[in-house]
Design an enzyme around this catalytic site. Structure first.
Site, PDB file in Angstrom:
ATOM      1  N   SER B 146      43.256  34.541  38.129  1.00 38.33           N
ATOM      2  CA  SER B 146      42.264  35.113  37.225  1.00 38.33           C
ATOM      3  C   SER B 146      42.695  36.515  36.783  1.00 38.33           C
ATOM      4  CB  SER B 146      40.893  35.101  37.912  1.00 38.33           C
ATOM      5  OG  SER B 146      39.859  35.319  36.969  1.00 38.33           O
ATOM      6  N   ASP B 222      37.217  24.622  34.568  1.00 38.45           N
ATOM      7  CA  ASP B 222      37.035  26.045  34.860  1.00 38.45           C
ATOM      8  C   ASP B 222      35.848  26.573  34.060  1.00 38.45           C
ATOM      9  OD1 ASP B 222      37.361  28.970  34.803  1.00 38.45           O
ATOM     10  OD2 ASP B 222      39.285  28.551  35.768  1.00 38.45           O
ATOM     11  N   HIS B 254      37.314  27.210  38.861  1.00 42.09           N
ATOM     12  CA  HIS B 254      37.898  28.549  39.030  1.00 42.09           C
ATOM     13  C   HIS B 254      37.995  28.974  40.501  1.00 42.09           C
ATOM     14  CE1 HIS B 254      39.205  32.109  36.828  1.00 42.09           C
ATOM     15  NE2 HIS B 254      38.521  32.893  37.639  1.00 42.09           N
TER      16      HIS B 254
END
Lengths: 277, 277
Positions: B146, B222, B254
């Site tokens: 991320s 995600d 995620h």
């Protein structure tokens, strides 16, 4: 039963579910990993019982078991370690009350109304998951860490024929002779020590043993070795020539780093028993 | 430098260390996994940069990387995601300030005095670990999740020749066009957008690319896909025929369950580059 969360994980699903438990008289939450093979039909299941202070979540996120379970096509169940909530009795100590159910049915107040973790793990949760998920109730094995290793060993020896194999990471091996046990059994089961024997893995090993393979790993640097007493379980196991291995692993301590390091070995051990005819 | 903890893990050591950082003007903590091969001499190293809200600890306990790193004889470094402490500026939002350093050197107040995560990860921490541990500074690769995927990609393309390979899990790919980026770059770097380009992986990919293999994985489920913008990075990478793979992984979200599921693949990818002559 309600779905708290579901995440794709190693090609399967890591779910978290909550339900109203009759045994514990309130809501309980558990984690369940289903490998992708569960889409095609019931799969074998490995129970993972956690230690003091843990919830259903710790092992699910830190033990690194799902990858190996996915490789073997095995489901994993992660029960909570006690009933929880404001209406549930508790204690200030980390090792009594919520987060410290010790996998017994409490008979003493104030614990008796909710602390029925033996019934929950032995009866209610197996019925729930085999009814609601593609899990083969005829192929179950069990493992756990610390207090959960104690739970795994005592359930396995107490419920003959239920589990095909049992393993444990740094289990409490002889709680009737340990500060991780005597205090809790006095609180939950009362002062009559004859009621404690069914919850002591070393006593059970001496008296009945386990009809299948046993695998126990403890680290040589475990900071709680004096509370765990692996030597007592080893004495009992070797005296009866119990099938299996009780091992000391050099350098490892009591942490999840220890468990994750040995997890492949334990899941393979259980897979061999779960897929044997 | 002080040792916070050391646990035996997959035959090596998972350590946590703290030190006074010149770059960040205060104490910083990082995790370092050393495989057992480090006892015999310097080993290659894979940097793991974490995402928003994470400390040095999250990936160290939940990403399941150590087992694969041990198998490959590779060290892992887990830096924190920002400076921390009461004297360090912060914001109420989870995505600005402490836990959200975005791997840049802040030039604007109140962030400029401490938020120098680029210098910390690019200069200070590499010097510290190669001086104090058996780590081969000539063999470094980098990955992240991320915001940390953004950091890995921008550091890899910004520091030509430093890393042999770069990968990312669900990276922020185009922060200059995302709410995960525009707010933070305005705060840390100021309103002049020309100063932002060096910290946008898609722009860097279009302009310079990476001299080595690139591996990027993002889940089709995600929940932050619109903020991550993997399509922009893919456009830029394929336009320049960048060596590597940018992939969408069916069903994954995620979470760390996604990362742990793909970790073996990423560590193997880096090992191939780290052990090439």
């Amino acid at each position: 039963m309600q779905t708290v969360s579901e995440n794709t994980c190693f090609g399967g699903i890591q779910g978290v579910y909550s339900h109203t438990s009759k045994a514990c008289g309130g809501d309980m939450t558990f984690g369940l990993f289903l490998p992708q093979e569960a889409k095609d039909g019931p799969v074998p299941v490995l129970w993972y019982l956690s230690g003091l202070t843990c919830t259903h979540e710790n092992a699910m996120t830190k033990a690194g078991a799902q990858g190996w379970a996915a490789e073997q096509g095995i489901a994993l169940v992660f029960p909570d370690t006690s009933p929880r909530g404001e209406s549930v009795a508790n204690d200030e100590a980390y090792d009594l009350g919520q987060g410290a159910g010790f996998y017994v049915n409490a008979t003493q107040d104030p614990w008796a109304p909710h602390f029925k973790m033996w019934d929950y793990v032995a009866e209610e949760l197996p019925a729930l998951i085999t009814e609601n998920f593609a899990i083969d109730g005829e192929r179950q094995s069990i493992t756990g860490h610390s207090m959960g290793g104690h739970g795994a060993l005592t359930l396995a020896m107490g419920l003959a024929g239920r589990y095909r194999s049992v393993s444990a990471f740094a289990p409490i091996c002889n709680p009737t002779a340990s500060d991780w046990g005597r205090k809790q059994f006095t609180a939950y089961l009362g002062a009559d020590e004859s009621k404690w024997a069914a919850h002591d893995a070393s006593i059970l090993m001496r008296e009945t043993g386990f009809d299948g393979p046993v695998l126990v790993d403890t680290g040589t640097n475990d900071q709680f070795l004096d509370l765990l007493r692996p030597e007592t379980l080893a004495d009992a196991a070797f005296a009866r020539r119990q099938e299996g291995a009780i091992r000391m692993q050099k350098g490892y301590d009591h942490s999840y780093f220890f468990m994750s390091s040995l997890m492949e070995d334990h899941v393979s051990f259980h897979a061999e028993a779960l897929y044997a005819d």
